[in-house]
Structures are given as C-alpha cells and as structure tokens.
Design a protein around this motif. Structure first.
Motif, PDB file in Angstrom:
ATOM      1  N   UNK A   1       1.058  -0.961   0.031  1.00 44.05           N
ATOM      2  CA  UNK A   1      -0.122  -0.169  -0.133  1.00 44.05           C
ATOM      3  C   UNK A   1       0.918   1.292  -0.236  1.00 44.05           C
ATOM      4  N   UNK A   2       1.868   1.434   0.798  1.00 46.18           N
ATOM      5  CA  UNK A   2       2.815   2.321   0.920  1.00 46.18           C
ATOM      6  C   UNK A   2       3.531   2.514  -0.390  1.00 46.18           C
ATOM      7  N   UNK A   3       3.852   1.444  -1.084  1.00 46.64           N
ATOM      8  CA  UNK A   3       4.579   1.553  -2.359  1.00 46.64           C
ATOM      9  C   UNK A   3       3.792   2.031  -3.326  1.00 46.64           C
ATOM     10  N   UNK A   4       2.526   1.674  -3.313  1.00 48.15           N
ATOM     11  CA  UNK A   4       1.532   2.396  -4.505  1.00 48.15           C
ATOM     12  C   UNK A   4       1.500   3.646  -4.184  1.00 48.15           C
ATOM     13  N   UNK A   5       1.335   4.189  -3.005  1.00 47.93           N
ATOM     14  CA  UNK A   5       0.921   5.581  -2.409  1.00 47.93           C
ATOM     15  C   UNK A   5       2.178   6.195  -2.937  1.00 47.93           C
ATOM     16  N   UNK A   6       3.492   5.813  -2.526  1.00 45.53           N
ATOM     17  CA  UNK A   6       4.373   6.528  -3.255  1.00 45.53           C
ATOM     18  C   UNK A   6       4.778   6.856  -4.718  1.00 45.53           C
ATOM     19  N   UNK A   7       4.345   5.835  -5.234  1.00 44.14           N
ATOM     20  CA  UNK A   7       4.352   5.829  -6.826  1.00 44.14           C
ATOM     21  C   UNK A   7       3.193   6.997  -7.377  1.00 44.14           C
ATOM     22  N   UNK A   8       2.235   6.533  -6.487  1.00 43.21           N
ATOM     23  CA  UNK A   8       0.872   7.725  -7.088  1.00 43.21           C
ATOM     24  C   UNK A   8       1.545   9.131  -6.759  1.00 43.21           C
ATOM     25  N   UNK A   9       2.019   9.403  -5.677  1.00 45.15           N
ATOM     26  CA  UNK A   9       2.390  10.950  -5.135  1.00 45.15           C
ATOM     27  C   UNK A   9       3.405  11.127  -6.199  1.00 45.15           C
ATOM     28  N   UNK A  10       4.426  10.348  -6.674  1.00 45.35           N
ATOM     29  CA  UNK A  10       5.446  10.753  -7.594  1.00 45.35           C
ATOM     30  C   UNK A  10       4.869  11.003  -8.867  1.00 45.35           C
ATOM     31  N   UNK A  11       4.018  10.258  -9.430  1.00 41.15           N
ATOM     32  CA  UNK A  11       3.421  10.698 -10.469  1.00 41.15           C
ATOM     33  C   UNK A  11       2.099  11.849 -10.448  1.00 41.15           C
ATOM     34  N   UNK A  12       1.880  12.155  -9.399  1.00 40.74           N
ATOM     35  CA  UNK A  12       0.876  13.423  -8.941  1.00 40.74           C
ATOM     36  C   UNK A  12       2.077  14.618  -9.252  1.00 40.74           C
ATOM     37  N   UNK A  13       3.106  14.425  -8.547  1.00 44.83           N
ATOM     38  CA  UNK A  13       3.951  15.432  -8.471  1.00 44.83           C
ATOM     39  C   UNK A  13       4.514  15.915 -10.018  1.00 44.83           C
ATOM     40  N   UNK A  14       4.855  14.630 -11.021  1.00 43.34           N
ATOM     41  CA  UNK A  14       5.332  14.633 -12.118  1.00 43.34           C
ATOM     42  C   UNK A  14       4.384  15.216 -13.427  1.00 43.34           C
ATOM     43  N   UNK A  15       3.048  14.776 -13.214  1.00 46.21           N
ATOM     44  CA  UNK A  15       2.040  15.140 -14.169  1.00 46.21           C
ATOM     45  C   UNK A  15       1.044  15.942 -13.904  1.00 46.21           C
ATOM     46  N   UNK A  16       0.787  16.227 -12.744  1.00 51.43           N
ATOM     47  CA  UNK A  16      -0.438  17.335 -12.128  1.00 51.43           C
ATOM     48  C   UNK A  16       0.257  18.718 -11.498  1.00 51.43           C
ATOM     49  N   UNK A  17       1.214  18.221 -10.797  1.00 55.69           N
ATOM     50  CA  UNK A  17       1.881  19.679 -10.257  1.00 55.69           C
ATOM     51  C   UNK A  17       2.915  19.887 -11.020  1.00 55.69           C
ATOM     52  N   UNK A  18       3.466  19.227 -11.891  1.00 55.82           N
ATOM     53  CA  UNK A  18       4.843  19.707 -12.775  1.00 55.82           C
ATOM     54  C   UNK A  18       5.858  20.422 -12.021  1.00 55.82           C
ATOM     55  N   UNK A  19       6.199  19.831 -10.867  1.00 56.85           N
ATOM     56  CA  UNK A  19       7.333  20.784 -10.080  1.00 56.85           C
ATOM     57  C   UNK A  19       8.579  20.063 -10.234  1.00 56.85           C
TER      58      UNK A  19
END
Length: 160
Positions: free
Chosen positions: A132-150
């Motif tokens: 669950x934490x690995x999935x959350x970590x991956x989703x957070x990284x993708x959120x930063x990459x594609x939505x926040x673009x930071x």
C-alpha cells in the motif's frame, strides 16, 4: 540541506526498489518452504526461497546504508509551494516506508532462522502495508510529475 540526492542515494533507492519487486516474485517459493517447515519441521532446499531470504537481508543492509547516508548528507527539502499537509504526509510516508523496509526483513529473518510463527504472521501482514505504501509513493510521484509539474521526480534521476 542538499538540493537533490547524491548518486549513492539514487542508486540505493532504485536497487532497493528492484530488490523489493523481486522479493514479491519469490514470495510463492518462501510461502511453500515455510508451509513445509511448519508441517514437517523440515524444508527441502529451494533456490528461489533462498533468494527470497538472502534478498531480504540485502534489502535490510541497503536500507540501513540509505539511512546512514541520509543522516550524514540529508535529503532535499520538499517543493517550496507544497502545502503543509502534503509535506507532513510525505514525511510520514517516507519514514513509514523506511520502517517497513526494516521490519519486513527482520520479521522474515526471525521467522526463517528463529522458526517463530508469530514473526511469519506479522511478516505476512506487513507485506500488505508495504504494498500500500509503495503504491501511494508511486502515485504521489506521478502526481508531482504530471499534475503539479514541479520537477520532484528529477531528484531521483539526476544526482546533485
């Protein structure tokens, strides 16, 4: 505080990721070997079960090395514009991942080398928390990459 991660920190991150993925692949062999041991107090040698055991010990050693590097060098700060609640969640998630990446091999070793069924049970339960934490970590990284673009993910690709 460093701007990014060092080459060693990045390398260890990805090596641990690959090792953990392999651990899940060898899960079936260790489950069978453990069931044989519980039933007969013996277990025939299985190279995949052995790979799981020694892979877990390697994960433990590499995670401890990562923590030493983090203590000596530090980690880059979160993005300046990130809301406080996300910074707190990221902090909790990272330290929970470290804890699980230590607890999984410790409980596995206690089960395998100490023949402790309680440790095997805990190891099995912690597996779901780790996934669950690995999935959350991956989703957070993708959120930063594609939505926040930071550019947050670049810190794990380019050493600084």
């Amino acid at each position: 505080m460093p701007k990014g991660y060092s080459r060693a920190q990045i390398g260890l991150h990805w090596i641990v990721f690959l090792l953990v993925a392999v651990q899940f692949l060898f899960n079936g062999a260790i489950v069978e070997a453990w069931a044989d041991f519980v039933e007969t107090a013996e277990s025939a040698f299985d190279p995949f079960a052995a790979a799981h055991v020694f892979g877990g010990l390697l994960v433990l050693a590499l995670v401890l090395w990562r923590l030493v590097l983090r203590a000596r060098r530090g980690a880059p700060p979160p993005p300046a514009q990130e809301p406080r609640v996300l910074r707190m969640a990221a902090h909790a998630a990272h330290w929970s991942l470290y804890a699980l990446l230590i607890l999984m091999p410790v409980t596995g070793a206690l089960a395998w080398f100490g023949a402790l069924e309680q440790a095997a049970g805990l190891h099995s339960v912690l597996r779901f928390a780790l996934l669950a934490l690995i999935a959350l970590h991956i989703l957070a990284a993708l959120y930063h990459q594609f939505l926040l673009r930071d550019g947050l993910m670049a810190r794990m690709r380019h050493p600084q």
